[in-house]
Design an enzyme around this catalytic site. Structure first.
Site, PDB file in Angstrom:
ATOM      1  CD  GLU A 117     -37.788  44.483 -22.374  1.00 32.59           C
ATOM      2  OE1 GLU A 117     -36.792  44.614 -23.165  1.00 32.59           O
ATOM      3  OE2 GLU A 117     -38.066  43.579 -21.726  1.00 32.59           O
ATOM      4  CB  SER A 515     -72.361   0.703 -61.242  1.00 32.61           C
ATOM      5  OG  SER A 515     -72.331  -0.628 -61.648  1.00 32.61           O
TER       6      SER A 515
END
Length: 844
Positions: A117, A515
């Site tokens: 780069e 219940s």
């Protein structure tokens, strides 16, 4: 004459022009004035240009981020969610980035970036004009972009700016690049580059890329992997090894060549790296794969409390309470239970039916293209029924190019849905009762032994592909598991499939608990100062009805099975989950009192003031109900459930801390100080320890001999309560040990169909609970529930609730709050005295 006069008149003007032209003093004066004027314009232009340039510079510079040192570097960091072991289970952010110290980045990786780069990185001051010209020439020769001219510093500068392509952004990039070079060292710039650079698939920086592509830390990369990453900056999507390995290898070859040319590696190293095989890991989807309902809850929590920007960019570290091992057990248990439940409902029919041969051939061609690989056991495939043979009790099924058999044993459950019949009594006897040639169905590969429980008798059967009929469940389920001592939520499943529905039924759904609500009312009765209930109090199980005979809403509760048992003790009424005695107890203690008591225990949902409250007529969330049962398990104290142990900001400062003193996340010195704090701050007593103990003991008897007896197979001291609503729309099981409290719910989202006539909490929800708890608590030693002071035990006659005599046949040891134990001994069973509790039926 006329001509002579005209000529004479014209001559002086010509002579004047000649004089002026010929006079150098006049010409020189005019030239100097013109020169001075032009010089003034030039100076003005230069000054104006300088001022304009300075103004433009000041303007553009004012728009730039201030990065005078690394202390000013505040990148966008995602929020990371961790489980209890420190494993990452979720990330939320636009940019997946993880900052690591510069020293941990391999030198070869840095050299790979520099070589490919910006080879003159250490020589230039931010902008390399020669590189720009060289890149332009190379790109011109190639006819495409093969080389970039931006320096590493420019790429860093670019990463802090918008992505627009404009002259303005280019100017700002150049200014920022020069500023970075003047303010930071080369190593600092490299650190920013390695942390900022975009490397594809939301990965910013080398650490995120290393984990994205190779599933490892950057310091563990080999040269082959480093050079693949270093080849990404120019075009991350084009050179991504996850997308196009061929293009990635071409770019890797360039990076290796440049490293050799720069003297960072030799040719042998380059050749070996290029030839080395690398394993590309699929980009992980942590959010969906591990604990999606849990991480989604934390995402909403963080966003609501700290804001969306903090969630996506703030770099928060959230340490959750979830145990991913238990979460996996929970997911598998829910999936197993829902499939089991769905099969009991029956077969809803094929996906489609292809009548013509042309349609069938076209379908087989498409599936052959889709299923190129070998079929795998445990996967689900779309297949075509090509033949049904009732004589051999099997169907022939084609999945792509694979032909197999679907025996009757693999589809025994495929009856037509009928909630009024049990699946055992309504099994199909022929394959043709469910399938016909041309049906498109879902199948799952299996093997002969798994299906029939034995090996095949012939080689032909052993080698043939065997299928089972598959159907996606339409029923939903949820599981919520909490550690009672800490309040930590250890596992949470909010539905069958998170991708299909993100609605979290564990905390968002308000459902009737049936219940499972009864222990709240029974604990209220034991706590009532005026009613003096004990486990031995006798209640009559007999029919009751509202007294408004003309009311359209006239209500007549009934027991499951429509039976009445006559005289029952308080204990038996709860253990056997009898509805009518429960309604009588609620009415006796007062419905408003019971509602207030339920809210005190932790129910936040509004409750209806009606007798059916004790039967679960008001909806509650699973989270609320688990909180209440946690009060029972903890001896009457409340430990709020929590999903978060600690939250840190990007600098490591603690934003929230909900840890208990024994939490391994805490350093030893913090554990000690937290212990001292805990000793000085006792948790709030919501329920008396004695009442909590008695309710817990009764719920343990539910498991030992009541409606939840299947849970006794856990093999540990456990308690629980089943819950089933009218018409079987909801099925629950709330169960616990001393170490873990887990609730399971099964039902349809919109009450569009019941679960089935016999689908109770004990049949639909409890088996899921048992499967999960067996896995979650495997190897755990049993822990008993501590008996608090103020509890006494007596041997009683289980029929009358009175003290047992030596010759009493049916006895048990019962617990009482000291002073409430029975004083009278049982007598021969000749009926109760007229003044015994609820001798006559109760009308209200």
């Amino acid at each position: 004459m006329g001509d002579s006069e005209n000529k004479a008149k014209e001559e002086p003007a010509a002579m004047r022009i000649e004089v002026i032209t010929a006079n150098p003093r006049i010409v020189g004066g005019y030239g100097r004035r013109l020169a001075r004027y032009l010089y003034f314009l030039l100076c003005l232009s230069v000054v104006t240009g300088l001022f304009a340039g300075a103004g433009a510079y000041i303007y553009f510079a004012s728009l730039l981020p201030n990065i005078d040192s690394l202390h000013d570097y505040k990148p966008r960091l995602p929020t990371i969610i961790y489980d209890e072991t420190g494993r990452v289970i979720g990330q939320f952010g636009e940019e997946r980035r993880e900052i690591v110290p510069f020293e941990k980045v391999p030198k070869l990786l840095i050299q790979a970036f520099i070589a490919s780069e910006d080879s003159s990185f250490y020589e230039h001051s931010g902008i390399d004009y020669i590189s720009i010209l060289r890149a332009a020439w190379e790109n011109l020769k190639a006819g495409r972009v093969v080389q970039g001219g931006s320096t590493l510093t420019q790429q860093v500068a670019k990463s802090f700016l918008s992505r627009e392509r404009s002259l303005k952004r280019k100017i700002m990039e150049a200014i920022l690049a020069r500023r970075l070079e003047s303010k930071l060292s080369k190593q600092d710039i490299l650190f920013l580059y390695l942390s900022q650079i975009f490397l594809g698939h939301k990965a910013y920086g080398v650490q995120a890329a290393a984990k994205n592509y190779f599933g490892k830390n950057v310091w563990d990369l080999n040269l082959a992997e480093m050079t693949l990453i270093a080849g990404l900056p120019q075009a991350p999507s084009k050179y991504s090894p996850s997308v196009d390995m061929k293009a990635a290898k071409e770019r890797q070859k360039y990076v290796l060549r440049r490293m050799v040319e720069e003297g960072f590696i030799d040719q042998k190293m380059a050749d070996e790296a290029f030839a080395q095989k690398v394993e590309i890991k699929p980009v992980p989807n942590l959010y969906d794969e591990i604990a999606p309902y849990f991480t989604e809850y934390l995402r909403n929590y963080i966003q609501e409390k700290y804001g969306k920007k903090a969630l996506l960019e703030g770099g928060l570290k959230v340490y959750g309470t979830v145990d991913t091992r238990l979460q996996d057990y929970a997911r598998k248990a829910i999936s197993w239970g829902l499939h089991r439940m769905d099969k009991r409902q029956g077969f809803r029919g094929p996906l489609a039916h292809l009548a013509s041969q042309t349609q069938r051939l076209e379908f087989l061609k498409k599936t052959a293209e889709r299923y190129k690989d070998a079929l795998k056991k445990g996967e689900v495939y779309v297949g075509l029924v090509t033949r049904v043979d009732d004589d051999t009790q099997a169907a022939t099924v084609r999945v792509g190019n694979v032909q197999g058999v679907l025996p009757l044993r693999g589809m025994w459950w495929a009856r037509k849905p009928n909630p009024e019949k049990t699946p055992e009594a309504d099994r199909i006897e022929k394959v043709s009762q469910a399938l016909s040639a041309g049906d498109v169905i879902l199948v799952e590969p299996t093997d002969y032994k798994s299906l029939f429980g034995r090996r095949p008798r012939t080689q032909e059967k052993a080698e043939s592909t065997v299928f089972e009929l598959y159907q996606e469940p339409i029923v939903q389920g949820a599981l919520y598991s909490v550690e009672p001592d800490s309040g930590y939520v250890k596992a949470m499943i909010g539905g069958y499939d998170f991708d299909e529905s993100r609605f979290n039924r564990a905390i968002q759904a308000c459902r009737q608990p049936g219940s499972a609500f009864k222990p709240i009312v029974y604990s209220a009765a034991l706590s009532s100062p005026s009613k003096k209930y004990t486990p031995s109090t006798v209640v009559i199980d007999s029919p009751i009805v509202t007294d408004d005979l003309d009311s359209a809403d006239r209500w007549k509760p009934s027991n499951y099975g429509e039976e009445f048992m006559g005289d029952l003790t308080f204990r038996e009424a709860l253990v056997e989950s009898r509805n009518i005695p429960s309604v009588k107890i609620l009415v006796d203690i007062g419905i408003p009192y019971a509602i207030e008591f339920a809210h005190k225990l932790g129910i936040k949902s509004p409750l209806k003031e009606e007798p059916g409250l004790v039967l679960g007529s008001s909806c509650v969330t699973m989270e609320e109900l688990a909180s209440v049962y946690g009060v029972f398990v903890r001896g009457g104290t409340r430990m709020p459930v929590t999903y978060v142990r600690r939250i840190f900001d990007r600098h490591g400062r603690i934003l929230e801390d909900h840890t208990v003193f024994w939490d391994e996340l805490l350093p030893p010195e913090d554990q000690l100080s937290r212990l001292v704090d805990a000793l000085g701050h006792e948790p709030k007593q919501i329920l008396s320890p004695q009442v909590a103990y008695i309710i817990t003991k009764l719920l343990r008897e539910v498991v030992q001999m009541g409606t939840g007896v299947e849970a006794s197979r856990l093999g540990l001291p456990a308690g629980g309560k089943t819950g089933t609503t009218n018409d079987q729309y909801d099925a629950w099981f709330m169960g616990f040990t001393k170490d873990l409290l887990t609730s399971v719910w099964i039902g349809h989202d919109h009450y569009e169909r019941p679960l089935g006539k016999w689908e109770t909490g004990g049949k639909a929800a409890l088996p899921i609970w048992l499967r999960y708890m067996k896995a979650a608590l495997k190897g755990r030693p049993p822990r008993e529930f501590r008996t608090p002071e103020g509890i006494v035990f007596r041997k009683i006659d289980r029929l009358t609730g009175l003290l047992a005599r030596p010759d009493t046949r049916h006895t048990l040891i019962e617990a009482y709050i000291q002073g409430t134990e029975p004083k009278e001994y049982t007598h021969l069973r000749q009926g109760l005295e007229e003044d015994m509790f609820f001798k006559h039926d109760l009308d209200f």
